[in-house]
Design a protein around this motif. Structure first.
Motif, PDB file in Angstrom:
ATOM      1  N   ASP A  27       0.836  -1.209   0.000  1.00 20.00           N
ATOM      2  CA  ASP A  27       0.000   0.000   0.000  1.00 20.00           C
ATOM      3  C   ASP A  27       0.867   1.255   0.000  1.00 20.00           C
ATOM      4  O   ASP A  27       1.806   1.337  -0.771  1.00 20.00           O
ATOM      5  N   SER A  28       0.591   2.206   0.889  1.00 16.20           N
ATOM      6  CA  SER A  28       1.316   3.478   0.857  1.00 16.20           C
ATOM      7  C   SER A  28       2.780   3.339   1.279  1.00 16.20           C
ATOM      8  O   SER A  28       3.613   4.175   0.929  1.00 16.20           O
ATOM      9  N   SER A  29       3.129   2.284   2.007  1.00 18.53           N
ATOM     10  CA  SER A  29       4.525   2.066   2.398  1.00 18.53           C
ATOM     11  C   SER A  29       5.357   1.548   1.237  1.00 18.53           C
ATOM     12  O   SER A  29       6.572   1.728   1.207  1.00 18.53           O
ATOM     13  N   GLY A  30       4.713   0.872   0.307  1.00 17.27           N
ATOM     14  CA  GLY A  30       5.412   0.345  -0.854  1.00 17.27           C
ATOM     15  C   GLY A  30       6.264  -0.864  -0.538  1.00 17.27           C
ATOM     16  O   GLY A  30       6.131  -1.494   0.513  1.00 17.27           O
ATOM     17  N   TRP A  31       7.137  -1.206  -1.466  1.00 14.55           N
ATOM     18  CA  TRP A  31       8.084  -2.312  -1.338  1.00 14.55           C
ATOM     19  C   TRP A  31       9.243  -1.781  -0.506  1.00 14.55           C
ATOM     20  O   TRP A  31      10.162  -1.170  -1.023  1.00 14.55           O
ATOM     21  N   ASP A  32       9.165  -2.006   0.810  1.00 16.84           N
ATOM     22  CA  ASP A  32      10.114  -1.398   1.732  1.00 16.84           C
ATOM     23  C   ASP A  32      10.314  -2.334   2.913  1.00 16.84           C
ATOM     24  O   ASP A  32       9.407  -3.096   3.288  1.00 16.84           O
ATOM     25  N   TYR A  56       9.367   1.373  -5.101  1.00 16.82           N
ATOM     26  CA  TYR A  56      10.488   1.250  -4.184  1.00 16.82           C
ATOM     27  C   TYR A  56      11.586   2.236  -4.542  1.00 16.82           C
ATOM     28  O   TYR A  56      11.637   2.778  -5.645  1.00 16.82           O
ATOM     29  N   SER A  57      12.484   2.450  -3.576  1.00 15.90           N
ATOM     30  CA  SER A  57      13.601   3.374  -3.779  1.00 15.90           C
ATOM     31  C   SER A  57      14.725   2.668  -4.531  1.00 15.90           C
ATOM     32  O   SER A  57      14.725   1.447  -4.683  1.00 15.90           O
ATOM     33  N   SER A  58      15.714   3.443  -4.933  1.00 13.93           N
ATOM     34  CA  SER A  58      16.836   2.893  -5.702  1.00 13.93           C
ATOM     35  C   SER A  58      17.713   1.947  -4.883  1.00 13.93           C
ATOM     36  O   SER A  58      18.527   1.224  -5.442  1.00 13.93           O
ATOM     37  N   SER A  59      17.544   1.929  -3.574  1.00 16.35           N
ATOM     38  CA  SER A  59      18.347   1.015  -2.751  1.00 16.35           C
ATOM     39  C   SER A  59      17.755  -0.396  -2.735  1.00 16.35           C
ATOM     40  O   SER A  59      18.353  -1.295  -2.150  1.00 16.35           O
ATOM     41  N   TYR A  60      16.591  -0.585  -3.342  1.00 18.80           N
ATOM     42  CA  TYR A  60      15.941  -1.886  -3.386  1.00 18.80           C
ATOM     43  C   TYR A  60      15.810  -2.363  -4.821  1.00 18.80           C
ATOM     44  O   TYR A  60      15.986  -1.612  -5.781  1.00 18.80           O
TER      45      TYR A  60
END
Length: 180
Positions: A27-32, A56-60
């Motif tokens: 959801d709002s947290s995303g792939w984190d 997701y961010s570039s670190s994932y």
């Protein structure tokens, strides 16, 4: 007038039947790493034609793996690797799908997702991105989409047959209405 109402009802049913759902993973947290993906997936029913949107961010990254590699967080032999930060994965056939973060430590920390796709016997085969070869860093990215927690995507990837039926039915219906 009755024919118009009947026709409207038929089209509404066709569009509802042809729709698929795109689920934003976490959801709002995303792939984190902070997302509780086990809780997120618990109340969802995935069907053929639906899609998973990983944000997701570039670190994932997102790796699709086998069940064994999912359980052990093995990221050396992946089925597909995604890394553009906004990846849509179509669910085009029934069965189990396994996704892990490409960083083994994050995977071990719980950043992994198992989804079961209900098989209604109507498997579809949309054109998928090429699979990455095991042991390479080849990425099979998809085009970005706008963020959404859960959106209905009529005529989304994989339901082309249904869309074709609706597109054919529209001119036929207008012709039929003109005969009234």
């Amino acid at each position: 007038m009755e024919k118009f109402l009947l026709l409207s009802l038929l089209f509404s049913m066709a569009i509802i039947t042809c729709s698929a759902t795109t689920y934003t993973v976490g959801d709002s947290s995303g792939w984190d790493i902070s997302s509780n993906l086990e809780t997120w997936v618990a109340d969802k029913t995935f069907k053929i034609g639906d899609a998973l949107l990983f944000q997701y961010s570039s670190s994932y990254s997102v790796d699709e793996v086998t069940k064994h590699d999912f359980e052990t967080c093995n990221t050396t032999k992946v089925l597909a690797n995604y890394g553009n930060g906004n990846t849509t994965v179509p669910l085009s056939k029934g069965g189990d799908r396994y996704f892990v973060c490409g960083n083994k430590l994050f995977c071990l920390g719980g950043m992994k997702l198992h989804v079961h796709v209900d098989d209604d016997g109507k498997s579809i085969s949309p054109a998928l991105a090429p699979k990455a070869e095991a042991g390479t860093d080849q990425r099979t990215d998809t085009l970005p989409e706008s963020p959404s927690t859960k959106k209905s995507t009529e005529f989304s990837k994989g339901v082309a047959n249904c869309a074709q039926i609706v597109y054919i039915a529209i001119p036929v219906a207008f012709y039929w209405m003109m005969q009234i």
